[in-house]
Design a protein around this motif. Structure first.
Motif, short mmCIF file in Angstrom:
data_model
loop_
_atom_site.label_atom_id
_atom_site.label_comp_id
_atom_site.label_asym_id
_atom_site.label_seq_id
_atom_site.Cartn_x
_atom_site.Cartn_y
_atom_site.Cartn_z
N GLU A 1 0.84 -1.21 0.00
CA GLU A 1 0.00 0.00 0.00
C GLU A 1 0.87 1.25 0.00
OE1 GLU A 1 -3.52 2.10 2.71
OE2 GLU A 1 -2.78 0.10 3.19
N GLY A 2 1.97 1.21 0.77
CA GLY A 2 2.87 2.35 0.81
C GLY A 2 3.49 2.65 -0.54
N LEU A 3 3.88 1.61 -1.26
CA LEU A 3 4.44 1.81 -2.60
C LEU A 3 3.40 2.38 -3.55
CD1 LEU A 3 6.57 -1.46 -2.99
CD2 LEU A 3 7.44 0.88 -2.73
N GLN A 4 2.18 1.86 -3.46
CA GLN A 4 1.11 2.35 -4.32
C GLN A 4 0.82 3.82 -4.07
OE1 GLN A 4 -1.88 -0.58 -3.33
NE2 GLN A 4 -1.45 -1.81 -5.15
N LYS A 5 0.82 4.23 -2.80
CA LYS A 5 0.57 5.64 -2.47
C LYS A 5 1.65 6.55 -3.01
CE LYS A 5 -2.23 4.97 1.70
NZ LYS A 5 -2.30 5.15 3.17
N LYS A 6 2.86 6.01 -3.13
CA LYS A 6 3.97 6.78 -3.69
C LYS A 6 4.04 6.66 -5.21
CE LYS A 6 6.67 5.81 0.48
NZ LYS A 6 7.83 5.07 1.04
N ALA A 7 3.05 5.99 -5.78
CA ALA A 7 2.99 5.76 -7.24
C ALA A 7 4.22 5.01 -7.73
CB ALA A 7 2.84 7.09 -7.98
N LYS A 8 4.68 4.06 -6.90
CA LYS A 8 5.82 3.23 -7.27
C LYS A 8 5.34 1.80 -7.56
CE LYS A 8 9.33 5.71 -4.58
NZ LYS A 8 10.39 5.56 -3.54
N PRO A 9 5.99 1.11 -8.48
CA PRO A 9 5.58 -0.27 -8.78
C PRO A 9 5.94 -1.20 -7.63
CG PRO A 9 7.61 0.28 -9.95
CD PRO A 9 7.12 1.56 -9.32
N ILE A 10 5.16 -2.25 -7.48
CA ILE A 10 5.44 -3.25 -6.44
C ILE A 10 6.43 -4.25 -7.02
CG2 ILE A 10 4.46 -5.05 -4.97
CD1 ILE A 10 1.83 -3.49 -5.02
N THR A 11 7.69 -4.01 -6.74
CA THR A 11 8.78 -4.85 -7.23
C THR A 11 9.52 -5.43 -6.04
OG1 THR A 11 10.36 -3.01 -7.23
CG2 THR A 11 9.06 -3.35 -9.24
N PRO A 12 10.29 -6.50 -6.23
CA PRO A 12 11.07 -7.04 -5.11
C PRO A 12 11.98 -5.99 -4.47
CG PRO A 12 10.98 -8.64 -6.88
CD PRO A 12 10.34 -7.38 -7.41
N GLY A 13 12.67 -5.19 -5.29
CA GLY A 13 13.53 -4.16 -4.73
C GLY A 13 12.76 -3.13 -3.93
N GLY A 14 11.60 -2.74 -4.44
CA GLY A 14 10.78 -1.78 -3.72
C GLY A 14 10.25 -2.33 -2.42
N MET A 15 9.85 -3.58 -2.42
CA MET A 15 9.34 -4.20 -1.21
C MET A 15 10.42 -4.35 -0.15
SD MET A 15 6.08 -4.78 -1.27
CE MET A 15 5.80 -6.13 -0.10
N VAL A 16 11.61 -4.73 -0.57
CA VAL A 16 12.72 -4.89 0.38
C VAL A 16 13.00 -3.57 1.09
CG1 VAL A 16 15.20 -5.31 0.57
CG2 VAL A 16 13.79 -6.84 -0.79
#
Length: 215
Positions: free
Chosen positions: A99-114
Motif C-alpha cells: 500500500e505504501g508503494l502504491q501511495k507513492k505511485a511506485k511499482p510493487i517490485t522485489p527491490g521496492g518491497m525490500v
C-alpha cells in the motif's frame, strides 16, 4: 564553520519552551536542574544519535538485502513475500508495504518491497514462529561469517531495533552503554559482510564524537 551559541538566559528560556518541559525532563535530571547543562546534554544526545544513525543504516541495508537474497534463492523467486505462508503480523506488514508503494505511485517490485518493509519485519523473521520454515532452511545463509543460533540472532537484532527506534524518535540515549551498542552493531554487520564492517568502522564518526565533550 558552525557558529558558537551564546546561551543567554533569554535564549535558554526560549529553547526550553520550544522543546517542552517533558522533552527536557530527563536531561534536566542528569544536569541537576541546570538548564544550560541540560541543553548541552540534549545537543550531545543529538550529535551521538546522528552518528548512530549512520551505523544503524550500515546494518539495516545489508541485513534486509542479505535476508532477501537468502529467501529468493531458497524459495526460488524474487517475490518470495507472495509465496510464503505468513503469520498475521507479517501479512499485515507486507500488505502495508504494498500500500505504501502504491501511495507513492511506485511499482510493487522485489527491490521496492525490500526497501519498504520495516526493520521490525526483518527482525520478526528470526522469531520462533519461523524457526523451521525460514531460519533452518534459508535465513541462516544470510549470516555466513557467524556461527550462531536463531535465538541469539533474534535477541541481538531486537536489541538493535529498540535502539534504532529511540534514535529515530529523538529519544534520550545517553544513559545507555553506547560503546557496547556500537560494538554490537559492528559485529552484526560483520556476520553479514566483513568488508562492509571494515568500511563502516573506518568511515563512521561515532567514536570521534563520543570522545569529544564540549565545555
Amino acid at each position: 564553520m558552525q557558529e558558537e551559541f551564546t546561551y543567554s538566559p533569554e535564549e535558554l528560556e526560549g529553547i526550553r519552551q520550544s522543546l517542552s518541559k517533558e522533552r527536557l525532563g530527563s536531561y534536566m535530571a542528569l544536569a541537576a536542574n541546570d538548564l544550560r547543562e541540560a541543553i548541552r546534554l540534549y545537543e550531545r544526545n543529538t550529535s551521538l544519535s546522528e552518528a548512530l544513525y549512520g551505523l544503524l543504516q550500515g546494518l539495516e541495508v545489508p541485513l534486509r538485502n542479505a535476508m532477501h537474497q537468502a529467501l529468493a534463492l531458497g524459495v526460488g523467486c524474487e517475490d518470495w513475500y507472495d509465496s510464503i505462508v505468513w503469520q498475521m503480523a507479517q501479512q499485515e506488514q507486507i500488505a502495508n508495504a504494498k500500500e505504501g508503494l502504491q501511495k507513492k505511485a511506485k511499482p510493487i517490485t522485489p527491490g521496492g518491497m525490500v526497501a519498504e518493509l520495516s526493520l521490525g519485519f526483518w527482525v520478526g523473521l528470526t522469531g520462533p514462529k519461523y524457526s523451521v520454515d525460514l531460519w533452518e532452511q534459508h535465513l541462516y545463509k544470510a549470516f555466513p561469517n557467524a556461527k550462531l543460533g536463531r535465538k541469539q540472532l533474534n535477541r541481538r537484532l531486537e536489541g538493535i531495533r529498540i535502539l534504532r527506534n529511540r534514535v529515530a524518535h529523538h529519544e534520550p540515549i545517553l544513559s545507555r552503554d553506547l560503546e557496547k551498542d556500537v560494538d554490537s552493531i559492528l559485529e552484526t554487520i560483520g556476520w553479514i559482510s566483513r568488508d562492509t564492517e571494515r568500511w563502516i568502522r573506518k568511515t563512521n564518526c561515532f567514536y570521534e564524537r563520543f570522545a569529544t565533550r564540549r565545555n
